[in-house]
Design an enzyme around this catalytic site. Structure first.
Site, PDB file in Angstrom:
ATOM      1  N   ILE A 140       0.738  -0.987   0.064  1.00  0.00           N
ATOM      2  CA  ILE A 140      -0.252   0.131   0.006  1.00  0.00           C
ATOM      3  C   ILE A 140       0.938   1.173   0.254  1.00  0.00           C
ATOM      4  O   ILE A 140       0.306   2.265  -0.067  1.00  0.00           O
ATOM      5  CB  ILE A 140      -0.885  -0.024   1.066  1.00  0.00           C
ATOM      6  CG1 ILE A 140      -0.159   0.011   2.597  1.00  0.00           C
ATOM      7  CG2 ILE A 140      -2.124  -1.028   1.139  1.00  0.00           C
ATOM      8  CD1 ILE A 140      -1.200   0.082   3.701  1.00  0.00           C
ATOM      9  N   GLY A 141       2.215   1.206  -0.148  1.00  0.00           N
ATOM     10  CA  GLY A 141       2.929   2.144  -0.331  1.00  0.00           C
ATOM     11  C   GLY A 141       4.324   1.959  -0.056  1.00  0.00           C
ATOM     12  O   GLY A 141       4.927   0.839   0.240  1.00  0.00           O
ATOM     13  N   ASP A 156      12.111  14.002  12.374  1.00  0.00           N
ATOM     14  CA  ASP A 156      11.532  13.956  11.220  1.00  0.00           C
ATOM     15  C   ASP A 156      10.018  14.209  11.298  1.00  0.00           C
ATOM     16  O   ASP A 156       9.030  13.382  10.660  1.00  0.00           O
ATOM     17  CB  ASP A 156      11.780  12.680  10.509  1.00  0.00           C
ATOM     18  CG  ASP A 156      11.573  12.688   8.763  1.00  0.00           C
ATOM     19  OD1 ASP A 156      11.613  13.874   8.602  1.00  0.00           O
ATOM     20  OD2 ASP A 156      11.491  11.870   8.151  1.00  0.00           O
ATOM     21  N   GLY A 176       8.154   3.630   1.707  1.00  0.00           N
ATOM     22  CA  GLY A 176       8.518   4.663   2.632  1.00  0.00           C
ATOM     23  C   GLY A 176      10.059   4.702   2.188  1.00  0.00           C
ATOM     24  O   GLY A 176      10.628   4.439   1.210  1.00  0.00           O
ATOM     25  N   GLY A 177      10.723   5.545   3.116  1.00  0.00           N
ATOM     26  CA  GLY A 177      12.209   5.916   2.872  1.00  0.00           C
ATOM     27  C   GLY A 177      13.194   4.801   2.916  1.00  0.00           C
ATOM     28  O   GLY A 177      14.046   4.707   1.977  1.00  0.00           O
ATOM     29  N   VAL A 196       5.380  -0.839   2.488  1.00  0.00           N
ATOM     30  CA  VAL A 196       4.154  -1.064   3.656  1.00  0.00           C
ATOM     31  C   VAL A 196       3.430  -1.992   2.993  1.00  0.00           C
ATOM     32  O   VAL A 196       2.696  -1.627   1.892  1.00  0.00           O
ATOM     33  CB  VAL A 196       3.759   0.325   4.106  1.00  0.00           C
ATOM     34  CG1 VAL A 196       2.714   0.088   5.203  1.00  0.00           C
ATOM     35  CG2 VAL A 196       4.785   1.298   4.775  1.00  0.00           C
ATOM     36  N   GLY A 247      11.357   1.128   2.861  1.00  0.00           N
ATOM     37  CA  GLY A 247      10.910  -0.149   2.898  1.00  0.00           C
ATOM     38  C   GLY A 247       9.624  -0.052   2.175  1.00  0.00           C
ATOM     39  O   GLY A 247       9.137   1.169   2.185  1.00  0.00           O
ATOM     40  N   LYS A 258       5.651  -2.999   7.794  1.00  0.00           N
ATOM     41  CA  LYS A 258       6.858  -2.188   6.977  1.00  0.00           C
ATOM     42  C   LYS A 258       8.074  -2.967   6.845  1.00  0.00           C
ATOM     43  O   LYS A 258       8.509  -3.596   7.799  1.00  0.00           O
ATOM     44  CB  LYS A 258       7.385  -0.826   7.885  1.00  0.00           C
ATOM     45  CG  LYS A 258       8.318  -0.324   7.139  1.00  0.00           C
ATOM     46  CD  LYS A 258       9.113   0.878   7.928  1.00  0.00           C
ATOM     47  CE  LYS A 258       8.308   2.012   8.371  1.00  0.00           C
ATOM     48  NZ  LYS A 258       9.045   2.991   9.242  1.00  0.00           N
TER      49      LYS A 258
END
Length: 823
Positions: A528-529, A650, A531-532, A536, A534, A550
């Site tokens: 579904i996405g 962050d 990340g920086g 998800v 990895g 993740k």
């Protein structure tokens, strides 16, 4: 004439003169008495006590206008004074024509005496704290032309007797708690030009008598609970320019008579239960610039007559059941800037004529069944367009022209062949995910090999699954041996090679095999996405619980930096518990498979919600303020209740996740740092551009104040609906002195009412304090959190009267330590 008669006449004239003089004297005395009553009423109200108590100069007082005889005809205190209560004795002003008390913090109910102002033509009590029902005495104001009580807390029904005010041209009652039906008698107000009943609790049908209001220019009934059909009589409103019926419970079909509204410029019927076809006669409304039919049950095809709406700038037909193909006539809408056809049942090809829409800024065709090749023409339009073609059946190659488009989503199609060179400079892997036959130099896709190297490709395809499967078998065997773990016990095992395992189910059992089964061995369709460091995944466990995973890509897992970030996130999240921090259910840190198990957040990231026009409108002002407060509480917990102190480093809108209730959870602790009070805490700069505190650029010293700055950016972003980069740059210039707070608020939402305006004022003030260049001038997150928890509200000016320069230099005491918490 006889002398006696002459004498009689003279005596009669004398008495007559004396009588007339006495009448004049009585009138003058009466007028004097009336003026004295006015003066006394003005004085007793206390509204002008800070100005003067000299009633002889009352006609010169702020907001007061008198006629030639000195009688008050106008009271206009709008935005001038905080009048607080309705202390003015209205029955003392028989000549009052104009009464404007909007945005004066007026409390209590509307006094019955208001009905004595028989000459009143203008009455504005909007944006105050008024409560109770509308007094029936309002029906005495038969000369009233403008009546505005918007954004108060008025309850009860609309009195049908209010419809006796037949001179009304402007009736505004929006933003209250008014309930009941719209009275059919409203059709008697035939001079009405503007009717605003939106943002209330109205129920029942739209009365057909509205069709009698042929002078109507604006009709706003949105955000109520109105049901039933749209009456065909609405087609009689030939002068109507704006019609908003959205966010109600309307059903039935769109009447074809709506095509008679040829002067209409804006039509919004979105978020209802309207069904049937889009009537072809809609093409008659050639002055339309906005057409919103989103979130209904519309079916059938898009009529070709839509091409007649050549002034259209906004067209939203998404989230319906529209079928058929996109008509080629849509290419005639040369003024179109936003086109949303997403979440429908569209088929066929994209007509090449869409390439003619050179004004287009957003094109969303996602979640349909559109097929064929992606047309080159869409990349003619311009590199600033937002283009979403995801979740369709597109085939063929990605055109080279798409490389320069900054925002494009082609995920979940059947595209194949090489990814254009330099495509990765403007796009991430996520924008292409779900196209298994693509190749190229982008993370997650295999390299494009020559035909002579097919054997190499075959070996790779066979070798990778086997080695990974072997790794899973070894890992699975280890985990299965750890089956019996108590529900309340945190079980962590460290092997000699440094691998960590701790995955548990909701019944206390280790559930590694459940995760592998739920994700089908981390199949890309569950992704579904990205990340920086990895991907998800979404997984539904056998117990019915949904979790987010993740997973570190294997290439990144071999990188010590990514490995450290992953382990850092585990370390931080297993040691902290807070209602606004993402919950870690478990983790697997193995050199073959590394992933974290989180509570699933249904609405995704705050950034994505703010970027979506429809979802952003779900984030009303109250929800936005709550997100800001929740984020503040979470950061305060990390800074002041954790030992050692945790600095996130962050804080961004991408790292704030929202659940189904749109509540905020701080996530992504891969770069978080545990502060050592005995060290300098110097480090390499971490964080996201646009959110990083300025001092990190030259000191590289991490402190809690770095998170405070990032929080300030996010708070402004939530208020504005977009990143405040340009605003932050302009604040140093003199032009910001004239920029008002209300002007930077997200214009997709209706203006905030008086209650939420106080919260927005507080949030904005705190945000600017957090953005101070000098870290020592920023408040602590503990003081920010306590300020939000405090019941004491700041005395706020109207938002349109507050400049950003004032906010930036606002001096407001913050709860907490006195040395660093002055705003």
């Amino acid at each position: 004439m006889a002398p006696s008669v002459s004498v009689s006449i003279s005596i009669a004239l004398l008495f007559c003169g004396m009588y007339l003089n006495s009448i004049v004297e009585l009138v003058e005395a009466s007028e004097l008495s009336s003026l004295e009553l006015e003066a006394e009423a003005l004085l007793e109200s206390g509204w002008w006590s800070a100005h003067t108590n000299n009633t002889s100069t009352r006609c010169e007082w702020p907001g007061i206008t008198c006629n030639a005889s000195g009688s008050v005809t106008t009271i206009n205190l709008a935005n001038r004074l905080y009048v607080d209560k309705f202390n003015l004795n209205l029955s003392s002003f028989p000549n009052l024509v104009y009464l404007d008390l909007h945005m004066t913090r007026l409390k209590g109910s509307i006094p019955v005496e208001i009905g004595t102002l028989s000459k009143l033509t203008h009455l504005d009590l909007s944006t105050n704290y008024l409560t109770g029902e509308l007094p029936l005495s309002l029906t005495n104001l038969t000369k009233l032309v403008r009546f505005d009580i918007s954004f108060n807390q008025i309850v009860g029904p609309i009195p049908s007797s209010l419809c006796l005010l037949t001179n009304l041209t402007y009736l505004v009652m929006r933003g209250n708690l008014i309930s009941g039906f719209i009275p059919s008698e409203i059709g008697m107000l035939k001079n009405l030009a503007h009717l605003y009943l939106n943002l209330n609790m109205l129920t029942g049908p739209i009365p057909s008598t509205l069709g009698n209001l042929t002078n109507l220019n604006s009709l706003f009934l949105y955000s109520n609970q109105i049901n039933g059909f749209i009456p065909s009589e609405i087609g009689n409103l030939k002068n109507l320019k704006f019609l908003s019926l959205n966010n109600n419970n309307l059903s039935g079909q769109i009447p074809s008579a709506i095509g008679h509204l040829t002067n209409l410029q804006g039509l919004d019927l979105s978020q209802n239960q309207i069904n049937g076809f889009i009537p072809p006669k809609i093409g008659n409304m050639k002055n339309l610039s906005m057409l919103y039919l989103r979130k209904n049950n519309l079916n059938g095809q898009i009529p070709s007559t839509i091409g007649h709406l050549t002034n259209l700038e906004y067209l939203s037909l998404g989230e319906n059941q529209i079928n058929g193909s996109i008509p080629i006539e849509i290419g005639d809408l040369m003024s179109l800037r936003y086109l949303f056809l997403d979440y429908n049942n569209l088929i066929g090809h994209i007509p090449t004529q869409i390439g003619n829409l050179h004004s287009l800024e957003t094109l969303n065709l996602s979640h349909n069944f559109i097929s064929g090749e992606v047309p080159d023409e869409l990349g003619v339009i311009g590199d600033q367009i937002y283009l979403d073609l995801s979740y369709n059946n597109f085939t063929g190659n990605i055109p080279d022209t798409y490389t320069s488009i900054h925002n494009v989503n082609l995920s979940y199609n059947s595209l194949k062949g090489p990814i254009p060179r330099y495509f990765d400079q403007n796009h991430t892997f996520y924008t292409l995910i779900g196209n298994k036959d693509l190749c190229g130099d982008i993370m997650g896709f295999p390299p494009c090999l020559l035909a002579s190297n097919k054997s190499i490709v075959t070996k790779v395809k066979i070798f990778v699954p086997i080695t990974i499967s072997l790794g899973f078998l070894v890992l699975g065997g280890f985990l299965l041996s750890q089956r019996m773990v108590k529900k309340t016990q945190f079980d962590s095992r460290e092997a000699k090679n440094g691998n960590l395992f701790s995955i548990w189910n909701y019944d206390g059992h280790i559930a590694y095999e459940d995760i592998i089964e739920a994700t089908e061995d981390f199949d890309i369709k569950h992704c579904i996405g990205i990340g920086g460091y990895g991907s998800v995944y979404k997984a539904e466990l056998p117990c019915g619980k949904v979790v987010a995973l993740k997973k570190l890509h294997r290439m990144e897992a071999e990188n010590p930096t990514f490995d450290m970030s992953f382990r850092n996130e585990v370390k931080v999240l297993t040691e902290i518990r807070h209602q606004n921090i993402i919950k870690l259910h478990g983790f697997c840190l193995h050199n073959r498979s590394m992933f974290l198990v989180y509570k699933y957040m249904e609405r995704g990231s705050l950034f994505c919600v703010l970027s979506n026009g429809v979802e952003a409108m779900e984030l009303d002002w109250s929800k936005r303020v709550n997100i800001i407060k929740g984020t503040a509480h979470a950061i305060s917990y990390m800074h002041h209740e954790c030992i050692p102190t945790i600095v996130h480093r962050d804080i961004t809108s991408n790292n704030i996740l929202l659940n189904s209730k749109l509540e905020a959870f701080v996530s992504d602790f891969g770069t978080a740092k545990l502060l050592d009070p005995d060290s300098s805490n110097q480090t390499l700069v971490a964080g996201t551009y646009g959110y990083v505190a300025p001092e990190l650029a030259y000191t590289m010293k991490v402190t809690e104040k770095c998170d405070v700055y990032s929080f300030g950016v996010v708070a402004l972003e939530i208020l504005m609906g977009r990143h405040p980069m340009e605003l932050l740059t302009s604040l140093s210039s003199s032009s910001s002195q004239n920029m008002m707070l209300h002007a930077i608020l997200d214009q997709r939402l209706p203006p905030p009412n008086h209650l939420i305006s106080q919260d927005i004022f507080l949030v904005a003030t705190i945000a600017f304090a957090c953005l101070q260049t000098n870290p020592k001038s920023r408040p602590t997150m503990k003081s920010v959190s306590q300020e939000f928890l405090s019941r004491k509200k700041p005395i706020a000016k109207p938002l349109h009267a507050l400049s950003l320069w004032q906010l930036k230099n606002q001096k407001m005491y913050m709860v907490g330590s006195r040395d660093e918490t002055q705003l």
